[in-house]
Design an enzyme around this catalytic site. Structure first.
Site, mmCIF file in Angstrom:
data_model
loop_
_atom_site.group_PDB
_atom_site.id
_atom_site.type_symbol
_atom_site.label_atom_id
_atom_site.label_comp_id
_atom_site.label_asym_id
_atom_site.label_seq_id
_atom_site.Cartn_x
_atom_site.Cartn_y
_atom_site.Cartn_z
ATOM 1 N N LYS A 1 -4.945 -3.858 -4.832
ATOM 2 C CA LYS A 1 -4.062 -3.832 -6.005
ATOM 3 C C LYS A 1 -3.855 -5.212 -6.607
ATOM 4 O O LYS A 1 -3.795 -5.359 -7.840
ATOM 5 C CB LYS A 1 -2.713 -3.220 -5.634
ATOM 6 C CG LYS A 1 -2.052 -3.874 -4.426
ATOM 7 C CD LYS A 1 -0.823 -3.130 -3.996
ATOM 8 C CE LYS A 1 -0.309 -3.638 -2.658
ATOM 9 N NZ LYS A 1 -1.144 -3.217 -1.525
ATOM 10 N N GLU B 1 -8.401 4.501 -6.292
ATOM 11 C CA GLU B 1 -7.242 5.380 -6.086
ATOM 12 C C GLU B 1 -6.277 4.820 -5.054
ATOM 13 O O GLU B 1 -5.054 4.912 -5.209
ATOM 14 C CB GLU B 1 -7.724 6.763 -5.646
ATOM 15 C CG GLU B 1 -6.630 7.805 -5.528
ATOM 16 C CD GLU B 1 -6.075 8.205 -6.889
ATOM 17 O OE1 GLU B 1 -4.888 7.880 -7.139
ATOM 18 O OE2 GLU B 1 -6.791 8.819 -7.683
ATOM 19 N N ILE C 1 -1.461 9.552 -2.501
ATOM 20 C CA ILE C 1 -1.085 10.361 -3.659
ATOM 21 C C ILE C 1 -2.187 10.317 -4.716
ATOM 22 O O ILE C 1 -2.532 9.239 -5.203
ATOM 23 C CB ILE C 1 0.231 9.850 -4.280
ATOM 24 C CG1 ILE C 1 1.351 9.825 -3.239
ATOM 25 C CG2 ILE C 1 0.636 10.718 -5.467
ATOM 26 C CD1 ILE C 1 2.627 9.180 -3.729
ATOM 27 N N GLY D 1 7.831 -0.766 11.824
ATOM 28 C CA GLY D 1 6.506 -1.077 11.313
ATOM 29 C C GLY D 1 6.328 -0.832 9.826
ATOM 30 O O GLY D 1 5.216 -0.960 9.302
ATOM 31 N N ASP E 1 4.427 -6.394 -4.885
ATOM 32 C CA ASP E 1 3.536 -5.274 -4.613
ATOM 33 C C ASP E 1 3.679 -4.206 -5.693
ATOM 34 O O ASP E 1 2.688 -3.714 -6.254
ATOM 35 C CB ASP E 1 3.853 -4.694 -3.236
ATOM 36 C CG ASP E 1 3.051 -3.446 -2.921
ATOM 37 O OD1 ASP E 1 1.919 -3.576 -2.445
ATOM 38 O OD2 ASP E 1 3.569 -2.329 -3.155
ATOM 39 N N LYS F 1 0.947 -2.767 -8.824
ATOM 40 C CA LYS F 1 0.662 -1.353 -9.051
ATOM 41 C C LYS F 1 1.080 -0.933 -10.454
ATOM 42 O O LYS F 1 0.393 -0.135 -11.104
ATOM 43 C CB LYS F 1 1.389 -0.512 -7.992
ATOM 44 C CG LYS F 1 0.894 -0.771 -6.573
ATOM 45 C CD LYS F 1 1.776 -0.099 -5.539
ATOM 46 C CE LYS F 1 1.281 -0.375 -4.120
ATOM 47 N NZ LYS F 1 2.178 0.188 -3.096
#
Length: 429
Positions: A106, A130, A137, A188, A202, A206
């Site tokens: 990304k 994807e 998703i 985690g 992040d 996207k």
């Protein structure tokens, strides 16, 4: 059915890469049937060759990713290294050697997607990604293929599982930010350094990718307004609950009402409990798409982790391999609209503002006057006071973000305002 296998180079073999390799091995017969030809893992490029990788033939391991791509027999490269370099150079090298690419990167796509698409187009190859947006998703392909005949006006979603887990815990248990982050780390969900997640980097990457697909224009990471969630407090959740809302870190992409520009932003926001995104719990992702003909669509599922991300990678691999067999290519970049990306100040939104003020007559009138002077209409006000101090919560009607920001700056200068306790946008209405 073709008997010569399609050969795949795997670039990177961490959590996602190792799961991709496992699925390619255990589901080999099914993949062959679905593609129409066998697929063979021909090489795995890694940085640490001495690390034990269960289920992967040590003979496939190499530290020379460039040499692997230049062998002359590779059909598809799967890039799950992450970061900008060496991933960018390796993808470019793959295209130069007739290799289509599946990527989960990304950050690279948000920064250099236009150049990578151009390179793929130049060589008549596929670039599929994807897995770069929302894990398992299915979102990229439905938006750029299933909705290709429609007009998307708005995309709003939760695209980072770590932040959603943290905010969900704060909402459901009353925990503070640090306590919820510690739990996410222990389970985690959060990295040792969670900055990319909690500061919105992040999600912003996207958002840039999704905005480009949704609006058929080029949106880079630098075009996305970004605000992290580290300042969200238990008090903010208490205020949200009084309004019948919760708080989510949202990626919001919008086409302007006149259709002449778009906006892309990532920030925490209050959303009504009646909105579908409000019920997204734990580390799940969900994206709400509003299109003219299709109406409102919601895509929901696990947005991170080795298996979910590998599922998206393998879905792209099947599509790219089918294209190889048909001597065709899938859809590339669609940026024909060339719409400008407006600054955050032009975005029209609502605000929830909590002020610490002096508990004396005239304070509310002074605050209301300040809002009026900046052209911002007040929706509701709640005031509580004790021992000479008070809190004042103001919820505005929709107004340009610049006007709301100017109002807040003016409020800070009032001698009756002790401080601005919190500021949050209100979305989803």
């Amino acid at each position: 059915m073709r008997t010569r296998p399609l050969k795949v180079a795997l670039l990177g073999c961490g959590v996602v890469g190792s799961e991709v390799a496992r699925i390619m091995t255990t589901h080999a017969d099914d993949l062959t049937a679905r593609i129409g030809a066998p697929v063979e893992l021909a090489g795995v490029a890694v940085r640490r060759p001495s690390k034990v990788r269960e289920g992967i033939d040590p003979a496939l391991i190499t530290t020379d990713a460039t040499a692997l791509l230049k062998r002359g027999d590779i059909d598809v490269a799967i890039e799950v290294i992450g970061g900008i370099e060496p991933a960018r150079t390796l993808i470019t090298t793959a295209f130069e050697h007739g290799i289509s690419v599946v990527s989960a990167n990304k950050a690279l796509l948000a920064q250099d997607g236009a150049a990578l698409h151009a390179a793929a187009e130049l060589h008549g190859l596929d670039l599929y990604y994807e897995a770069a947006v929302a894990g398992a998703i299915p979102l990229v392909r439905p938006m750029r293929e299933s909705l290709a005949g429609d007009k998307i006006n708005r995309v709003m979603g939760i695209v980072n599982g770590t932040t959603n887990f943290i905010l969900d815990k704060m909402d459901s248990t009353g925990a503070g930010y640090q306590e919820a982050l510690d739990e996410a780390t222990a389970l985690g969900y959060a990295e040792a350094d969670p900055t990319a997640d909690v500061e919105g980097y992040d999600a912003a990457a996207k958002a840039a990718i999704l905005a480009g697909i949704a609006f058929h224009t080029r949106v880079r990471l630098d075009d996305v307004y970004r605000e992290g969630m580290t300042e969200v407090s238990a008090a903010d959740f208490a205020s949200a609950k009084r309004m019948g809302c919760t708080i989510k870190l949202l990626a919001i992409l919008e086409r302007a009402a006149d259709g002449e520009s778009v906006t892309a932003r990532v920030h925490p926001a209050m959303i009504p409990l009646t909105h579908p995104l409000a019920s997204v719990r734990e580390a799940y992702n969900a994206v709400f798409v509003e299109a003219e003909a299709a109406g409102r669509l919601m895509f929901y599922g696990p947005g991170a982790g080795g298996s979910p991300t590998a599922s998206a990678v393998l879905g792209d691999l099947v599509a790219v391999c089918r294209n190889k067999l048909a001597e065709a290519k899938g859809p590339g970049e669609s940026a024909y609209t060339q719409l400008p990306v407006s600054a955050m100040g032009e975005v029209v939104t609502r605000y929830h503002i909590s002020l610490d003020v002096a508990d004396k007559p005239g304070v509310l009138a002074q605050v209301a006057t300040t809002f009026a002077e900046h052209g911002v209409s007040i929706d509701t006000v709640r005031q509580q006071g004790k021992d000479g101090e008070a809190s004042l919560v103001v919820v505005t009607h929709r107004a340009p973000d610049a006007a709301l920001s100017g109002t807040v700056e003016a409020l800070r200068k009032l001698d009756t305002v002790r401080g601005v306790a919190s500021i949050m946008r209100v979305e989803g209405e």
